[in-house]
Motif scaffolding. Structure first.
Motif, PDB file in Angstrom:
ATOM      1  N   ALA A 178     -24.946  32.254  37.975  1.00 52.91           N
ATOM      2  CA  ALA A 178     -25.451  30.895  37.758  1.00 52.91           C
ATOM      3  C   ALA A 178     -24.598  30.287  36.661  1.00 52.91           C
ATOM      4  O   ALA A 178     -24.830  30.506  35.465  1.00 52.91           O
ATOM      5  CB  ALA A 178     -26.919  30.937  37.361  1.00 52.91           C
ATOM      6  N   SER A 179     -23.582  29.531  37.055  1.00 54.45           N
ATOM      7  CA  SER A 179     -22.572  29.051  36.109  1.00 54.45           C
ATOM      8  C   SER A 179     -22.922  27.644  35.634  1.00 54.45           C
ATOM      9  O   SER A 179     -22.573  26.642  36.265  1.00 54.45           O
ATOM     10  CB  SER A 179     -21.192  29.070  36.769  1.00 54.45           C
ATOM     11  N   GLY A 180     -23.640  27.597  34.521  1.00 51.97           N
ATOM     12  CA  GLY A 180     -24.063  26.315  33.960  1.00 51.97           C
ATOM     13  C   GLY A 180     -24.652  26.504  32.580  1.00 51.97           C
ATOM     14  O   GLY A 180     -24.943  27.625  32.156  1.00 51.97           O
ATOM     15  N   SER A 181     -24.850  25.406  31.902  1.00 53.84           N
ATOM     16  CA  SER A 181     -25.343  25.460  30.528  1.00 53.84           C
ATOM     17  C   SER A 181     -26.860  25.611  30.491  1.00 53.84           C
ATOM     18  O   SER A 181     -27.539  25.591  31.522  1.00 53.84           O
ATOM     19  CB  SER A 181     -24.940  24.194  29.781  1.00 53.84           C
ATOM     20  N   LEU A 182     -27.385  25.747  29.298  1.00 57.58           N
ATOM     21  CA  LEU A 182     -28.820  25.575  29.052  1.00 57.58           C
ATOM     22  C   LEU A 182     -29.023  24.063  28.897  1.00 57.58           C
ATOM     23  O   LEU A 182     -28.889  23.331  29.863  1.00 57.58           O
ATOM     24  CB  LEU A 182     -29.241  26.393  27.835  1.00 57.58           C
ATOM     25  N   SER A 183     -29.338  23.562  27.704  1.00 55.01           N
ATOM     26  CA  SER A 183     -29.398  22.105  27.540  1.00 55.01           C
ATOM     27  C   SER A 183     -27.983  21.535  27.714  1.00 55.01           C
ATOM     28  O   SER A 183     -26.986  22.217  27.449  1.00 55.01           O
ATOM     29  CB  SER A 183     -29.961  21.748  26.171  1.00 55.01           C
ATOM     30  N   HIS A 184     -27.915  20.290  28.150  1.00 55.35           N
ATOM     31  CA  HIS A 184     -26.601  19.740  28.501  1.00 55.35           C
ATOM     32  C   HIS A 184     -26.508  18.256  28.122  1.00 55.35           C
ATOM     33  O   HIS A 184     -25.990  17.433  28.888  1.00 55.35           O
ATOM     34  CB  HIS A 184     -26.360  19.914  30.006  1.00 55.35           C
ATOM     35  N   ALA A 185     -27.009  17.909  26.958  1.00 56.75           N
ATOM     36  CA  ALA A 185     -26.960  16.515  26.501  1.00 56.75           C
ATOM     37  C   ALA A 185     -25.657  16.273  25.744  1.00 56.75           C
ATOM     38  O   ALA A 185     -25.492  16.740  24.609  1.00 56.75           O
ATOM     39  CB  ALA A 185     -28.152  16.202  25.611  1.00 56.75           C
TER      40      ALA A 185
END
Length: 286
Positions: A178-185
């Protein structure tokens, strides 16, 4: 019968690529480099022959899409941050057979999915950065699935379940990433460079840390209850589709595993990043 043998939530931020380039940023993401390398080592130890990657930078707006090319070969420059990632040459075997099995299972579940082999359909950096550390010798097949940015958490749960069915129909030993961030603001353009190593909001940092506690303590049901709100309030990357797929694969509320954090949580241009390995449960045979 194919098997899911590894499942991990991973980072792919471009600052990791900067970290291995000569210059003033060299080494700034060393813990993340080592964590990604460790995931690759574990995959090899488990006999993985395909990396199935939910790529939050391959953003789809209608349906679900798999890159089923026989070979992924090209040179990449990021359209988003070309000064961070450019001239990245790659050459990996693909997995069209597994792609088709997964497509059929997604369709059987009532959703639309397509497998593509277009000449100009390349890989995105949410696949390329992790693969540099995990698959440097190009010995393992690479199969990216895009993330529909208008999909719901529940829809992506069902996609994860279909991914598992497709894997089980195959003869593959698969690692799901799962290639993605946690929070992404992301911060504003005026402040972005000053937040290279920061999270843009103290609240986002606190929520990310609470999520990591839930994962480490096996409080998966509690996390899944908050996931739709977490996605909205913390500007989820790619609709947090990768995370919902991950837990769909693992069994959703029935999953009892505890995540093993492989590197310290860190901020990168406002976003929250980490690498967590989740033990794969024993599945019933189909």
């Amino acid at each position: 019968m194919g098997e899911l043998v590894l499942a991990a939530k991973i980072t792919h931020v471009p600052s990791i690529w900067l970290s291995i380039q000569p210059g003033r940023h060299f080494g700034i993401r060393r813990p993340a480099e080592l964590a990604l390398t460790e995931v690759g080592r574990r995959a090899r130890e488990l006999g993985v022959d395909t990396f199935l990657i939910a790529d939050t930078h391959w953003m789809n707006s209608i349906g679900f899409h798999l890159n089923g090319k026989e070979r992924h070969r090209g040179s990449y420059a990021s359209h988003e941050l070309p000064h961070f990632i450019h001239d990245l040459d790659y050459d990996y075997p693909g997995d069209p057979g597994l792609a088709e099995l997964i497509r059929a299972e997604i369709v059987a579940g009532g959703q639309k999915a397509l497998v593509h082999t277009y000449r100009d359909l390349g890989l995105e950096y949410a696949t390329l950065v992790p693969m540099h550390f995990m698959n440097e010798d190009s010995a393992v097949r690479v199969l990216p699935i895009g993330c529909n940015i208008y999909s719901s958490i529940d829809e992506n749960r069902r996609i994860g379940e279909a991914l598992l069915r497709g894997i089980q129909q195959s003869d593959r030993r698969v690692a799901f990433l799962a290639s993605g961030s946690l929070s992404h603001a992301f911060p504003s353009n005026e402040t972005a460079e000053s937040l290279l190593n920061e999270v843009s909001s103290p609240l986002n940092r606190k929520i990310d840390m609470a999520v990591l506690d839930m994962w480490a303590e096996g409080r998966i049901g509690e996390f899944l209850d908050m996931l739709p709100d977490y996605n909205v309030r913390c500007a989820g990357e790619g609709a947090m589709a990768d995370t919902a797929m991950l837990f769909g694969l693992l069994g959703w509320r029935s999953y009892k595993g505890r995540g093993e954090q492989l590197c310290p949580y860190f901020g990168s241009t406002g976003t929250g990043q980490v690498v967590v390995d989740f033990p794969v449960p024993a599945y019933d045979k189909i």
